[in-house]
Motif scaffolding. Sequence first.
Motif, mmCIF file in Angstrom:
data_model
loop_
_atom_site.group_PDB
_atom_site.id
_atom_site.type_symbol
_atom_site.label_atom_id
_atom_site.label_comp_id
_atom_site.label_asym_id
_atom_site.label_seq_id
_atom_site.Cartn_x
_atom_site.Cartn_y
_atom_site.Cartn_z
ATOM 1 N N GLY A 72 21.354 -35.234 -27.195
ATOM 2 C CA GLY A 72 21.063 -34.446 -28.380
ATOM 3 C C GLY A 72 21.938 -33.206 -28.515
ATOM 4 N N ARG A 73 23.038 -33.177 -27.815
ATOM 5 C CA ARG A 73 23.950 -32.032 -27.851
ATOM 6 C C ARG A 73 25.094 -32.335 -28.828
ATOM 7 N N GLU A 74 24.772 -32.311 -30.107
ATOM 8 C CA GLU A 74 25.716 -32.732 -31.148
ATOM 9 C C GLU A 74 26.982 -31.876 -31.205
ATOM 10 N N ASP A 75 26.855 -30.569 -31.005
ATOM 11 C CA ASP A 75 28.055 -29.720 -31.036
ATOM 12 C C ASP A 75 29.023 -30.117 -29.925
ATOM 13 N N ASP A 76 28.481 -30.345 -28.732
ATOM 14 C CA ASP A 76 29.328 -30.775 -27.619
ATOM 15 C C ASP A 76 29.909 -32.165 -27.877
ATOM 16 N N ALA A 77 29.115 -33.041 -28.489
ATOM 17 C CA ALA A 77 29.599 -34.392 -28.817
ATOM 18 C C ALA A 77 30.760 -34.315 -29.796
ATOM 19 N N GLN A 78 30.655 -33.446 -30.795
ATOM 20 C CA GLN A 78 31.730 -33.297 -31.785
ATOM 21 C C GLN A 78 32.994 -32.732 -31.145
ATOM 22 N N GLU A 79 32.815 -31.752 -30.262
ATOM 23 C CA GLU A 79 33.971 -31.176 -29.574
ATOM 24 C C GLU A 79 34.672 -32.235 -28.720
ATOM 25 N N ALA A 80 33.881 -33.043 -28.011
ATOM 26 C CA ALA A 80 34.450 -34.108 -27.187
ATOM 27 C C ALA A 80 35.193 -35.115 -28.064
ATOM 28 N N ALA A 81 34.636 -35.424 -29.227
ATOM 29 C CA ALA A 81 35.291 -36.359 -30.145
ATOM 30 C C ALA A 81 36.638 -35.810 -30.605
ATOM 31 N N GLN A 82 36.683 -34.533 -30.914
ATOM 32 C CA GLN A 82 37.941 -33.925 -31.356
ATOM 33 C C GLN A 82 38.987 -33.967 -30.246
ATOM 34 N N ARG A 83 38.565 -33.652 -29.022
ATOM 35 C CA ARG A 83 39.512 -33.693 -27.905
ATOM 36 C C ARG A 83 39.959 -35.130 -27.649
ATOM 37 N N GLY A 84 39.027 -36.076 -27.732
ATOM 38 C CA GLY A 84 39.379 -37.476 -27.528
ATOM 39 C C GLY A 84 40.379 -37.964 -28.551
ATOM 40 N N LYS A 85 40.183 -37.590 -29.804
ATOM 41 C CA LYS A 85 41.134 -37.978 -30.855
ATOM 42 C C LYS A 85 42.511 -37.408 -30.568
ATOM 43 N N MET A 86 42.542 -36.167 -30.130
ATOM 44 C CA MET A 86 43.812 -35.526 -29.828
ATOM 45 C C MET A 86 44.558 -36.299 -28.738
ATOM 46 N N TYR A 87 43.850 -36.661 -27.677
ATOM 47 C CA TYR A 87 44.502 -37.381 -26.586
ATOM 48 C C TYR A 87 44.803 -38.829 -26.948
ATOM 49 N N LEU A 88 43.973 -39.417 -27.791
ATOM 50 C CA LEU A 88 44.221 -40.785 -28.219
ATOM 51 C C LEU A 88 45.529 -40.870 -28.996
ATOM 52 N N LYS A 89 45.809 -39.833 -29.765
ATOM 53 C CA LYS A 89 47.052 -39.794 -30.535
ATOM 54 C C LYS A 89 48.259 -39.481 -29.652
ATOM 55 N N GLY A 90 48.003 -38.948 -28.461
ATOM 56 C CA GLY A 90 49.087 -38.570 -27.562
ATOM 57 C C GLY A 90 49.732 -39.779 -26.914
ATOM 58 N N VAL A 91 50.770 -39.523 -26.211
ATOM 59 C CA VAL A 91 51.518 -40.572 -25.531
ATOM 60 C C VAL A 91 50.637 -41.232 -24.486
ATOM 61 N N GLY A 92 50.520 -42.551 -24.569
ATOM 62 C CA GLY A 92 49.765 -43.310 -23.592
ATOM 63 C C GLY A 92 48.267 -43.281 -23.773
ATOM 64 N N GLY A 93 47.765 -42.519 -24.728
ATOM 65 C CA GLY A 93 46.323 -42.407 -24.906
ATOM 66 C C GLY A 93 45.655 -43.733 -25.184
ATOM 67 N N GLU A 94 46.270 -44.547 -26.034
ATOM 68 C CA GLU A 94 45.643 -45.816 -26.394
ATOM 69 C C GLU A 94 45.580 -46.769 -25.216
ATOM 70 N N GLU A 95 46.560 -46.708 -24.309
ATOM 71 C CA GLU A 95 46.519 -47.605 -23.163
ATOM 72 C C GLU A 95 45.413 -47.221 -22.186
ATOM 73 N N GLN A 96 44.987 -45.976 -22.217
ATOM 74 C CA GLN A 96 43.972 -45.511 -21.286
ATOM 75 C C GLN A 96 42.566 -45.683 -21.820
ATOM 76 N N ALA A 97 42.413 -45.829 -23.110
ATOM 77 C CA ALA A 97 41.086 -45.734 -23.718
ATOM 78 C C ALA A 97 40.525 -47.099 -24.063
ATOM 79 N N ARG A 98 39.469 -47.483 -23.375
ATOM 80 C CA ARG A 98 38.785 -48.743 -23.639
ATOM 81 C C ARG A 98 37.317 -48.459 -23.915
ATOM 82 N N HIS A 99 36.788 -49.152 -24.914
ATOM 83 C CA HIS A 99 35.380 -48.996 -25.252
ATOM 84 C C HIS A 99 34.538 -49.445 -24.062
ATOM 85 N N PRO A 100 33.524 -48.654 -23.664
ATOM 86 C CA PRO A 100 32.759 -48.980 -22.464
ATOM 87 C C PRO A 100 31.923 -50.250 -22.565
ATOM 88 N N ILE A 101 31.622 -50.706 -23.765
ATOM 89 C CA ILE A 101 30.794 -51.904 -23.912
ATOM 90 C C ILE A 101 31.647 -53.124 -24.213
#
Length: 116
Positions: free
Chosen positions: A75-104
């Motif tokens: 229920g920590r929505e502010d922290d969830a949003q911040e994490a999403a923003q950081r994740g998007k930033m790294y996903l756009k970075g070099v190699g981000g897509e190769e590292q990121a796999r959906h956990p399910i």
Amino acid sequence: DGEGAAECLLRVLDVLRGLPEACRPSIDFRIQTSKLLLDANLPEEAVRVLVSVRKEKDEIAEVWYLLGLSYRFLGREDDAQEAAQRGKMYLKGVGGEEQARHPITGELITIEDFED
């Protein structure tokens, strides 16, 4: 059963926390452990594991995605949003897509996954 799995995971975490830093498990192991913790409905513990990974190497998009999920479960929505923003930033970075796999699904995480 779910309670037995949660108890086992908590025992594993106790053992891991008692290890000297030189014997700390790999980042991949800790990411997988955080996924198991989320599956066992232990998001607080998942956050602790993921924060330890983030402190060591914070540019892994999957870590930020999992942190966002964990914070959302708590229920920590502010922290969830911040994490999403950081994740998007790294996903756009070099190699981000190769590292990121959906956990399910195991599929590559996309920018849209961070917006759910």
